[in-house]
Design a protein around this motif. Structure first.
Motif, PDB file in Angstrom:
ATOM      1  N   GLU A  36       0.635  -0.852  -0.022  1.00 36.30           N
ATOM      2  CA  GLU A  36       0.103  -0.172   0.221  1.00 36.30           C
ATOM      3  C   GLU A  36       0.566   1.204  -0.078  1.00 36.30           C
ATOM      4  N   VAL A  37       0.304   2.432  -0.671  1.00 34.40           N
ATOM      5  CA  VAL A  37       1.214   3.406  -0.555  1.00 34.40           C
ATOM      6  C   VAL A  37       0.930   4.047   0.738  1.00 34.40           C
ATOM      7  N   THR A  38       1.592   4.374   1.418  1.00 36.20           N
ATOM      8  CA  THR A  38       0.106   4.836   2.746  1.00 36.20           C
ATOM      9  C   THR A  38       1.043   6.822   3.134  1.00 36.20           C
ATOM     10  N   ARG A  39       2.041   6.992   2.004  1.00 38.93           N
ATOM     11  CA  ARG A  39       2.306   8.150   2.314  1.00 38.93           C
ATOM     12  C   ARG A  39       2.479   9.125   0.836  1.00 38.93           C
ATOM     13  N   GLY A  40       2.326   9.910   0.177  1.00 41.84           N
ATOM     14  CA  GLY A  40       2.804  10.736  -0.827  1.00 41.84           C
ATOM     15  C   GLY A  40       1.866  10.472  -2.065  1.00 41.84           C
ATOM     16  N   GLU A  41       2.167  11.066  -3.264  1.00 44.01           N
ATOM     17  CA  GLU A  41       1.147  10.766  -4.364  1.00 44.01           C
ATOM     18  C   GLU A  41       1.525  10.782  -5.530  1.00 44.01           C
ATOM     19  N   VAL A  42       0.425  10.149  -6.108  1.00 43.59           N
ATOM     20  CA  VAL A  42       1.756   9.501  -7.508  1.00 43.59           C
ATOM     21  C   VAL A  42       1.016  10.359  -8.327  1.00 43.59           C
ATOM     22  N   ARG A  43       1.279  11.101  -9.605  1.00 46.39           N
ATOM     23  CA  ARG A  43       0.747  11.941 -10.172  1.00 46.39           C
ATOM     24  C   ARG A  43       0.507  11.412 -11.608  1.00 46.39           C
ATOM     25  N   PHE A  44      -0.419  11.372 -12.317  1.00 48.24           N
ATOM     26  CA  PHE A  44      -0.521  10.655 -13.796  1.00 48.24           C
ATOM     27  C   PHE A  44      -1.215  11.956 -14.467  1.00 48.24           C
ATOM     28  N   MET A  45      -0.954  12.522 -15.124  1.00 53.05           N
ATOM     29  CA  MET A  45      -1.805  13.479 -16.177  1.00 53.05           C
ATOM     30  C   MET A  45      -2.616  14.800 -15.162  1.00 53.05           C
ATOM     31  N   GLY A  46      -2.411  14.568 -13.828  1.00 52.97           N
ATOM     32  CA  GLY A  46      -2.820  15.689 -12.761  1.00 52.97           C
ATOM     33  C   GLY A  46      -3.364  14.723 -11.876  1.00 52.97           C
ATOM     34  N   GLU A  47      -3.521  13.786 -12.209  1.00 52.98           N
ATOM     35  CA  GLU A  47      -4.881  13.226 -11.173  1.00 52.98           C
ATOM     36  C   GLU A  47      -3.675  12.206 -10.218  1.00 52.98           C
ATOM     37  N   ASN A  48      -4.455  11.778  -8.817  1.00 50.57           N
ATOM     38  CA  ASN A  48      -3.492  10.819  -8.189  1.00 50.57           C
ATOM     39  C   ASN A  48      -4.074   9.741  -8.574  1.00 50.57           C
ATOM     40  N   ILE A  49      -3.517   8.596  -8.620  1.00 50.21           N
ATOM     41  CA  ILE A  49      -3.548   7.214  -9.376  1.00 50.21           C
ATOM     42  C   ILE A  49      -3.092   6.281  -8.175  1.00 50.21           C
ATOM     43  N   ALA A  50      -2.538   6.907  -7.008  1.00 51.66           N
ATOM     44  CA  ALA A  50      -1.953   5.663  -5.507  1.00 51.66           C
ATOM     45  C   ALA A  50      -2.998   5.241  -5.142  1.00 51.66           C
ATOM     46  N   ASN A  51      -2.460   4.062  -5.195  1.00 52.28           N
ATOM     47  CA  ASN A  51      -4.038   3.017  -4.322  1.00 52.28           C
ATOM     48  C   ASN A  51      -4.889   2.543  -5.762  1.00 52.28           C
ATOM     49  N   MET A  52      -4.858   3.021  -6.477  1.00 58.88           N
ATOM     50  CA  MET A  52      -5.878   2.632  -7.610  1.00 58.88           C
ATOM     51  C   MET A  52      -6.014   1.606  -7.591  1.00 58.88           C
ATOM     52  N   ALA A  53      -6.881   1.059  -8.117  1.00 59.23           N
ATOM     53  CA  ALA A  53      -6.876  -1.185  -9.013  1.00 59.23           C
ATOM     54  C   ALA A  53      -6.623  -1.101  -9.503  1.00 59.23           C
ATOM     55  N   PRO A  54      -4.872  -1.218 -10.105  1.00 62.11           N
ATOM     56  CA  PRO A  54      -4.016  -1.997 -11.423  1.00 62.11           C
ATOM     57  C   PRO A  54      -5.207  -2.263 -12.684  1.00 62.11           C
ATOM     58  N   GLU A  55      -6.753  -2.197 -13.010  1.00 63.26           N
ATOM     59  CA  GLU A  55      -7.372  -2.202 -13.971  1.00 63.26           C
ATOM     60  C   GLU A  55      -7.433  -0.797 -14.071  1.00 63.26           C
ATOM     61  N   GLN A  56      -8.264   0.011 -13.253  1.00 64.90           N
ATOM     62  CA  GLN A  56      -8.065   1.767 -13.429  1.00 64.90           C
ATOM     63  C   GLN A  56      -7.035   1.791 -13.955  1.00 64.90           C
ATOM     64  N   ILE A  57      -5.676   1.764 -13.427  1.00 67.58           N
ATOM     65  CA  ILE A  57      -4.784   2.690 -13.695  1.00 67.58           C
ATOM     66  C   ILE A  57      -4.618   1.666 -15.374  1.00 67.58           C
ATOM     67  N   VAL A  58      -4.701   1.053 -15.979  1.00 65.50           N
ATOM     68  CA  VAL A  58      -3.864   0.589 -17.201  1.00 65.50           C
ATOM     69  C   VAL A  58      -5.260   1.336 -18.221  1.00 65.50           C
ATOM     70  N   ARG A  59      -6.359   1.559 -17.715  1.00 69.75           N
ATOM     71  CA  ARG A  59      -7.360   2.406 -18.746  1.00 69.75           C
ATOM     72  C   ARG A  59      -6.942   3.746 -18.870  1.00 69.75           C
ATOM     73  N   ARG A  60      -6.341   4.105 -17.550  1.00 71.79           N
ATOM     74  CA  ARG A  60      -5.495   5.495 -17.817  1.00 71.79           C
ATOM     75  C   ARG A  60      -4.360   5.769 -18.744  1.00 71.79           C
ATOM     76  N   GLY A  61      -3.833   4.239 -18.776  1.00 76.74           N
ATOM     77  CA  GLY A  61      -2.169   4.324 -20.091  1.00 76.74           C
ATOM     78  C   GLY A  61      -1.171   4.392 -19.214  1.00 76.74           C
ATOM     79  N   ILE A  62      -1.379   3.831 -18.311  1.00 74.72           N
ATOM     80  CA  ILE A  62       0.276   3.724 -17.980  1.00 74.72           C
ATOM     81  C   ILE A  62       0.345   1.728 -17.575  1.00 74.72           C
ATOM     82  N   PHE A  63       0.898   0.487 -18.860  1.00 79.59           N
ATOM     83  CA  PHE A  63       1.306  -0.717 -18.985  1.00 79.59           C
ATOM     84  C   PHE A  63       2.435  -1.106 -18.209  1.00 79.59           C
TER      85      PHE A  63
END
Lengths: 295, 281
Positions: B77-104
């Protein structure tokens, strides 16, 4: 000799039906690693629901049948989400106990709702046999054979070409890999249970049309185990072949028994004998996967 | 190919560009107790190759999994900080949602589906795409053109050689048309010649298709040859970062990652005191 061919034909027809139910079993086992002992109860519930809708509301068979399929898809997803999702990561024996419990529960529920007695299905196909080249086949059986073949072809197409089929195979191979490809494993699990419940219900309706609807339907679930294990537990083709073998064996055993041996009831145990013999020779079943190893 | 020759081929980093991915000071915990990443930050500008280097167990793969969401499949789990992808914080999102956003993410050890054919594996890569069968088919042809030797392989993917499997894994990622591709140790277990070929392909994809890549590697020489910017990690932290030229020139990087290094060999005594001074050996 006529009796021999008659039984052979019966065996093939029943065998394809076993094959279809065995495929449903393998579908759940392969994609969710659950050994579903409640597979036979899906046939039972499907047949009863369809019977109830047809008798109660007097609607044409096609609509009643479609409603049954929708209901069964919902039931499959419901069972997966409520009963089996909490079991993810638990030991396999616990999961098996849960599905056995589920099968007992569903059988009891059906007995309570619809009673113990067998009832006849509203006649959809004529039950009088038709003569094909000297052999007598009930139209319903012929229909069941055709439906089974269509379902098998459908499964083949689904797993080979559709993206959801590919996603299910990827999930069966490795869940983390599937997730890295953007596949929702939860969705795949729900889909596996929905398809399995729907197709099992279809088989249940077909058998119910021929033999009447009763709790005996769930015994097909037990007949399917030797078929599945013969085929190798995780192979769809193996399930079909296993189903055919069990169906033909049963009828051949009946022939041999009725003509020469007079032991009685050989048809119920013969598949299990052959199962043991095949497992001694091929422990993974006829088509069970051995992992690919590059050396 | 020497590292400096490779350097000439890669586009120079332009720091002014807006990063497509920016990881800000993330902390990752496995099983609620094991602290693996302790404040990792990095930026990946659009259209660049950025590399993440470091020894075994430094947390490189964990960083990638924190970005792609696969962390969740391993009870992390990401317990602190953030992962910003194209302006959106995607930390701790489900992998299938992240793939849909364009990270593979191309996971370490290829991880192709062994009991499927090459084509089926590639089509699987396009699972999340919504732009129709025709576009997917076009991309399938394009990928097979990039990897002509995959075209000849009609059997199961499990029987491909290691290099072919790596190419298949990269090709499968291309099929998803990702905005950012995370490559985890593409050189693992490959013969040196194949490593070169794989990196050549990574650079080619970056140049011709503008594929933004975050590359994790043990093979620092190859990785710095391809990347325009690099980060060096050690025990869950980024301890150094710089442009390709900076890192290639850096005496410490030369000594500990590229081999050889300074003109005169340091004595072992000096090395030990040096270790105390710099934490990232």
């Amino acid at each position: 000799m006529d009796l021999f061919f008659q039984l052979l034909i019966n065996g093939i027809i029943v065998g394809t039906l076993y094959g279809v139910v065995a495929m449903c079993f393998v579908l759940i086992y392969k994609s969710t690693q659950v050994v579903n002992f409640a597979q036979g109860e899906f046939l039972l519930i499907g047949a009863w629901i369809c019977w109830y809708i047809l008798v109660q509301f007097q609607i044409p068979f096609v609509f009643g049948f479609l409603i049954t399929l929708v209901f069964m898809a919902g039931l499959g997803i419901f069972i997966q989400m409520v009963v089996l999702r909490p079991m993810i990561g638990e030991p396999i024996i616990s999961v098996i106990m849960v599905t056995i419990g589920l099968s007992i529960f569903m059988r009891a529920l059906v007995n309570w709702l619809f009673g113990q007695n067998a009832v006849g299905f509203p006649e959809v196909f004529s039950t009088s046999s038709i003569n094909i080249g000297g052999l007598y086949v009930q139209p319903a059986y012929l229909m069941s054979f055709v439906i089974s073949i269509v379902i098998m072809a459908g499964f083949f197409y689904f797993f080979k070409y559709s993206r959801y089929g590919l996603a299910m195979r990827a999930t069966a191979f490795n869940q983390q890999v599937a997730q890295s490809l953007g596949i929702s494993v939860k969705q795949v699990f729900a889909m596996a249970w929905a398809i399995s419940a729907m197709v099992s219900a279809l088989a249940g309706v077909v058998v119910g049309m021929v033999n009447g609807v009763s709790s005996a339907l769930s015994f097909i679930g037990i007949k399917v185990f030797p078929a599945v294990i013969l085929g190798g537990l995780d192979s769809i083709i193996g399930a079909v072949v296993g189903g055919l073998i069990v169906g033909v064996l049963e009828n051949m055993a009946e022939y041999v028994d009725g003509q020469f041996l007079y032991w009685g009831n050989m048809l119920t145990i013969a598949p299990f004998w052959v199962l043991i013999i095949i497992l001694v020779i091929k422990p993974y079943g006829l088509f069970g996967t051995k992992d690919i190893e590059r050396v | 190919m020497s590292a400096s020759a490779a350097a000439a081929e890669t586009p120079a980093a332009t720091p002014a560009r807006e990063p497509i991915l920016s990881v800000n000071n993330i902390e990752v915990v496995y099983d609620d107790v094991i602290l693996v990443l302790r404040g990792v930050s990095l930026d990946v500008p659009e259209g660049d190759i950025v590399t993440l280097l470091g020894p075994n167990g430094a947390g490189k793969t964990t960083t990638l999994k924190a970005i792609s969401g696969l962390l969740r499949t391993e009870n992390g789990e990401v317990t602190r900080g953030e992962v910003r992808f194209m302006g959106e914080n995607i930390a701790n999102m489900a992998p299938e949602q992240i793939v849909r956003r364009g990270i593979f993410q191309v996971m370490e050890g290829r991880r192709i589906v062994e009991d499927m054919t090459v084509i089926e594996n590639l089509r699987l890569g396009a699972y999340t795409r919504k732009d129709g069968a025709a576009a997917v088919k076009r991309d399938l042809e394009m990928v097979l053109d990039y990897f002509p030797r995959l075209r000849e392989r009609t059997g199961l993917a499990g029987y491909l050689s290691g290099g072919e499997q790596q190419m298949l894994a990269i090709g499968r990622a291309m099929m998803a048309r990702p905005k950012l591709i995370l490559l985890d140790e593409p050189s693992m277990g490959l013969a040196p010649l194949l490593v070169k070929e794989v990196f050549h392909i990574v650079r080619k994809l970056n140049k011709e298709l503008g594929m933004t890549t975050l590359l994790v590697e043990q093979n620092a020489k190859m990785a710095l040859g391809a990347a325009s910017y690099g980060y060096i990690m050690e025990s869950g932290k980024v301890v150094m970062d710089g442009t390709q030229a900076d890192l290639l020139d850096n005496e410490d990087v030369k000594e500990f990652y590229l081999g050889g290094g300074g003109e005169h060999r340091k004595s072992f005594k000096n090395l030990k005191s040096y270790k105390r001074r710099k934490r990232w050996i």
